[in-house]
Design an enzyme around this catalytic site. Structure first.
Site, PDB file in Angstrom:
ATOM      1  N   ASP A 293      40.251  47.502  44.595  1.00 24.30           N
ATOM      2  CA  ASP A 293      40.640  46.442  44.895  1.00 24.30           C
ATOM      3  C   ASP A 293      42.108  46.117  44.290  1.00 24.30           C
ATOM      4  OD1 ASP A 293      41.424  43.959  46.081  1.00 24.30           O
ATOM      5  OD2 ASP A 293      39.356  43.163  46.192  1.00 24.30           O
TER       6      ASP A 293
ATOM      7  N   ARG B 156      44.127  43.614  45.050  1.00 29.70           N
ATOM      8  CA  ARG B 156      44.831  42.387  45.513  1.00 29.70           C
ATOM      9  C   ARG B 156      45.123  41.527  44.212  1.00 29.70           C
ATOM     10  NH1 ARG B 156      40.680  40.826  50.072  1.00 29.70           N
ATOM     11  NH2 ARG B 156      39.060  41.715  48.312  1.00 29.70           N
TER      12      ARG B 156
END
Length: 204
Positions: free
Chosen positions: A128, A130
């Site tokens: 991930d 983000r």
């Protein structure tokens, strides 16, 4: 350089999930175009229902059943509309931050047997990638004092808290699993510690 965020346009947006004000932001962190859907009065308010939603073209626009993103966006908008106030921050970070091209390549790797985490790693990325700095700045610009965050992801709560967002509660946002996305959801629960499978689904 000081982080800059500018709310360039606000316009009414009637949707099938209710009426919102759409805010269009420019910023100097990533030079991407992020938006916020705002319902009601949120400035100087506490316990504001907030969804930080990362762009998913395949799920949000095309209705892909490989993920739960489109369903989560619809659920968040409906919840906020029913509550009478709240914010959906829509961040332009497709594919958990790796972009649409790499996400589609990851889909093919998943079809060859990898899960969603291993596919991203095989392509040279983190599970991930983000970031939520822009989301925190957007909530600050809207004057939101504290939030009830609509998420299944504990790391999102940790990230926003570290950026100064007061998260007072978590609102589960669990879509019904089905044959096309159940393995994806199980991977998020097992490898990414998402709060999932806390209610009965048709995949049980």
């Amino acid at each position: 350089m000081k982080q800059q965020l500018e709310d360039l346009v606000q316009t009414p947006l009637p949707t099938r999930h209710g009426d919102f004000i759409l805010h269009f932001y420019s910023n100097t962190l990533d030079d991407k175009e992020h938006i916020a859907l705002v319902k009601g009065e949120v400035a100087n308010q506490e316990n504001v229902p907030v969804r930080i939603h990362s762009e998913c073209f395949t799920g949000d626009v095309l209705g892909s059943r490989r993920c739960d993103c489109g369903e989560q966006l619809a659920m968040a908008m409906e919840y906020i509309n029913n509550a009478g106030f709240g914010v959906v921050v829509y961040l332009r970070q497709e594919g958990r931050g790796i972009g649409l091209l790499k996400k589609l390549q990851a889909y093919n790797l998943q079809d060859q047997g990898m899960d969603t985490v291993d596919a991203n790693i095989h392509l040279g990325y983190l599970a991930d990638e983000r970031e939520y700095d822009v989301a925190a700045l957007i909530l600050q610009s809207l004057g939101v004092k504290s939030v009830k965050l609509m998420t299944n992801n504990p790391k999102k709560i940790e990230a926003l808290t570290s950026l100064g967002v007061e998260v007072v509660d978590r609102i589960p946002i669990e879509a019904v699993a089905h044959d096309d996305n159940v393995d994806y959801l199980k991977t998020k629960a097992k490898k990414m510690a998402h709060f999932l499978f806390n209610k009965k689904t048709d995949a049980d």
